[in-house]
Design an enzyme around this catalytic site. Structure first.
Site, PDB file in Angstrom:
ATOM      1  CD  GLU A 104      29.370  45.425  46.981  1.00 32.60           C
ATOM      2  OE1 GLU A 104      30.666  45.207  47.399  1.00 32.60           O
ATOM      3  OE2 GLU A 104      29.085  44.614  46.170  1.00 32.60           O
TER       4      GLU A 104
ATOM      5  CG  ASP B  62      30.613  44.653  43.015  1.00 31.92           C
ATOM      6  OD1 ASP B  62      31.218  45.499  43.943  1.00 31.92           O
ATOM      7  OD2 ASP B  62      31.236  43.633  42.823  1.00 31.92           O
TER       8      ASP B  62
ATOM      9  CG  ASP C 199      34.625  42.680  39.023  1.00 33.26           C
ATOM     10  OD1 ASP C 199      34.760  42.512  40.156  1.00 33.26           O
ATOM     11  OD2 ASP C 199      35.460  42.877  38.434  1.00 33.26           O
TER      12      ASP C 199
ATOM     13  CD  GLU D 244      50.421   5.784  41.167  1.00 36.15           C
ATOM     14  OE1 GLU D 244      49.359   6.502  40.991  1.00 36.15           O
ATOM     15  OE2 GLU D 244      51.553   6.370  41.488  1.00 36.15           O
TER      16      GLU D 244
END
Length: 690
Positions: A555, A481, A667, A326
């Site tokens: 696009e 876009d 976006d 650990e």
């Protein structure tokens, strides 16, 4: 290389050797070589299982495979059985019954062409006998015999002879065994390390692993990040117990993050040694937490179990192996004492820990992913290709691909995930599944530096100042876009508008950002999106009258027809002359005003990341937005997506990038990435529509 006709003679020698009741192993009892190459001494190589052959066979994988299949069984196996629990290859149980498929006529012809070995070459014969003697000497080496006993004891341990319950090693447990075992070989048998590496390969199913890769096990440190309840401590106890009982003069250290853990391991090792081996040889000193195993006529082996709370307890000690259990939760004050063993020439530190992303202090081991050596080993139930899917779907509990599996003793379902995350958000991914990708959300592994993001937010350019405006180019680059949906939880239309320094095109200024969603799903989606773009450009031109033209890329990956329609409307309505990126039709010579996004996206992301980190991307003090401004500062809105950028490795070794989050799409980020790419590369051709 070896001729096929020689296989019969080799098989005959092997049959005779394997049938001999000899203390030697396999065909090492054969005194007569099967092949005698009588060329120049510098061109020949004495092989103890074959004879004197051309030195080029040293690099022949066929010879290696032949000796593996038809040669003697591995000397570390008590019987002729394989070791399936190690992943070893199945044994060839009846090599003496293998029949060669040579036609008699072909055999006679080959025998005439290839006469029997010329035993009159005394020098070559001496070389062969020397190689046989050397091979026998290795098999009689005390260190080799101890290593063989370790492998045999480990096989017995896993078959249930010690614990009365068979077990099978998980992949990471096998890794821990290999790192411990092969490192001890490298320090105890310096002169024959590579030879012993090769001998023990088949015990663990590593026949296809090159010697160069085997040298990874000689690393001075190794790190394992494993999910909870996966048998980390169990395998460490087994390894320590078997090393103590089979290998002499080995000093082992064990450090735990809590006293009760160290005490439990200490007790378990004692229990294993006293019940499975000669208890009279076990000496326990509870005051110093040490266990000593006596070896008759040899130096004893010891283990010390300590905790990180007494940070000086391991100082002054000498360890060949130091297990840090650990390790993510070890007190940082104890780390200098632990890391000091890196300087010891014959010491190796093995860090084993579960994953914790609660804070950076308990996730420091993940930093080693950037180490020059491959130190970090991570067990996770979600691969990088499906990491984004896991974030977006609450019911998903493991990777949809079939390369990973969930052990039968681990329960994972959507209810457990939901309940665990109610206690602590993200706990299911990190604590139970071993997922480390969320660590990048902290400051452990940022794609974009914090200071660079702070500069982008605070140091905004006053583009209304005439002196500043005079340095800016007269072109405005706009990337669209489009998304044809009114679902605000899904992707929307991202629009970004930028310009650059007239003297330095790599210096880019953000002038406008939009994240637009359709009001309703009607037939005028293209008109609505184009209107949003025109409104953005009009606002920017009003504030920056020095702009003379607009260069646009729409696009067209989602809908080519709609992209052309958007470009046409923008061209008709824009207050400035517009030019568009065009894509040529494959079936004709026509060019359409749209941009098809291909593999340029990754390059564009890397270019933007570099720009942010080098402060060559800035935002205007009057960044325009008609869709974001009402509820959010558009620059801060953009920065929230930049912070989420993460690279995703692909199978070909390259990376793709995304900024998607559970409650926010990327976006606007993608639009800015591509607008920045168009403005800085200056390689795209823009043409007018009308």
């Amino acid at each position: 290389m070896l001729y096929a006709s020689q296989r019969g003679r080799l098989t005959e020698n092997l049959r005779n050797a394997l049938q001999q009741d000899s203390t030697t192993q396999g065909c090492l009892g054969a005194e007569t070589p099967s092949i005698m190459y009588t060329g120049a001494k510098s061109d020949r190589w004495a092989h103890p299982l074959v004879g004197t052959i051309h030195a080029s066979n040293l690099y022949c994988p066929m010879l290696r495979a032949y000796c593996r299949h038809y040669g003697p069984r591995p000397v570390f196996v008590a019987s002729d059985e394989s070791l399936p629990m190690f992943g070893a290859s199945p044994a060839l149980h009846t090599p003496v019954q293998v029949q060669m498929c040579l036609l008699p006529e072909l055999r006679d012809t080959l025998q005439r062409l290839l006469p029997p070995p010329n035993l009159e070459d005394s020098e070559a014969l001496t070389e062969f006998k020397t190689s046989v003697s050397s091979a026998r000497a290795i098999l009689e080496d005390p260190n080799f015999l101890e290593m063989r006993e370790f492998v045999t004891s480990l096989a017995s341990f896993l078959s249930g002879q010690y614990k009365h319950k068979p077990a099978r090693l998980e992949a990471f447990q096998k890794q821990v065994v290999l790192h411990s075992f092969y490192f001890l070989i490298s320090i105890k048998s310096l002169e024959i390390t590579d030879t012993m590496f090769d001998i023990f390969q088949s015990a663990f199913g590593l026949e296809e692993m090159t010697l160069e890769k085997l040298h990874i096990f000689k690393q001075k440190a190794s790190v394992f990040l494993i999910p909870r309840r996966h048998g980390k401590t169990w395998i460490v106890v087994a390894i320590i117990s078997l090393i103590l009982s089979n290998l002499s003069n080995v000093q082992i250290g064990y450090v735990a993050h809590q006293k009760h853990v160290a005490s439990a391991v200490f007790t378990e090792i004692i229990d294993t040694l006293t019940k499975s081996f000669d208890s009279k040889r076990v000496e326990v000193n509870k005051e110093t937490s040490t266990i000593t195993f006596r070896h008759s006529g040899k130096i004893s082996s010891t283990v010390m179990c300590a905790t990180c709370f007494n940070k000086n307890s391991i100082r002054g000690q000498t360890f060949h192996l130091l297990f840090v259990d650990e390790a993510n939760f070890i007190k940082k004050e104890a780390l200098p004492a632990i890391l000091g063993f890196m300087l010891q020439k014959d010491a190796k530190i093995i860090f084993i820990s579960s994953v914790n992303s609660a804070d950076q202090a308990t996730s420091f081991l993940y930093k080693l992913k950037d180490a020059q050596e491959r130190l970090l080993n991570v067990v996770s139930y979600v691969c990088q290709e499906h990491r984004q899917d896991f974030d977006m779907q609450d019911s998903m509990v493991s990777c949809p691909c079939f390369r990973l599996h969930i052990p039968s003793y681990i329960t994972m379902d959507s209810n457990i995930r939901a309940t665990t995350n109610l206690f602590l958000d993200g706990a299911f991914s990190t604590e139970l599944m071993g997922d480390t990708s969320s660590l990048s959300q902290g400051s452990l592994s940022r794609t974009v530096r914090d200071d660079a993001i702070n500069q982008l937010e605070l140091c905004r350019v006053d583009t209304l100042n005439p002196r500043v405006a005079g340095r800016l180019a007269s072109s405005l680059y706009v990337y669209v876009d489009p998304a044809y949906t009114n679902n605000t939880s899904a992707s929307g239309t991202g629009i970004a508008a930028v310009t650059h320094d007239r003297a330095d095109p790599n210096r880019v200024i953000v002038l406008g950002l939009e994240h637009f969603f359709l009001k309703d799903l009607t037939g005028d989606a293209a008109l609505q999106i184009a209107t949003c773009v025109v409104a953005l450009v009009s606002s920017i031109v009003t504030l920056h009258p020095h702009l003379e033209e607009v260069k646009v890329a729409v696009e067209g990956n989602s809908s080519q027809d709609s992209a052309v329609a958007i470009a046409s409307i923008i061209g008709e309505s824009c207050p400035l002359p517009c030019a568009f990126v065009h894509t040529k039709d494959k079936t004709s010579s026509l060019q359409w005003p749209m941009y098809l996004l291909t593999n340029e996206k990754s390059k564009a992301f890397e270019r933007l990341i570099y720009a942010v980190n080098t402060a060559s991307l800035s935002a205007s003090q009057v960044t325009v937005s008609n869709t974001i401004q009402l509820s959010f500062d558009p620059v801060l809105y953009l920065i929230s997506q930049i912070r989420a950028i993460k690279p995703i490795p692909l199978r070909d070794g390259t990376y793709t990038y995304t900024g998607k989050q559970r409650n926010l799409s990327d976006d606007v980020l993608v639009a800015l990435v591509m607008a920045h790419f168009l403005a800085t590369t200056q390689k795209h051709t823009f043409k007018k529509v009308h």
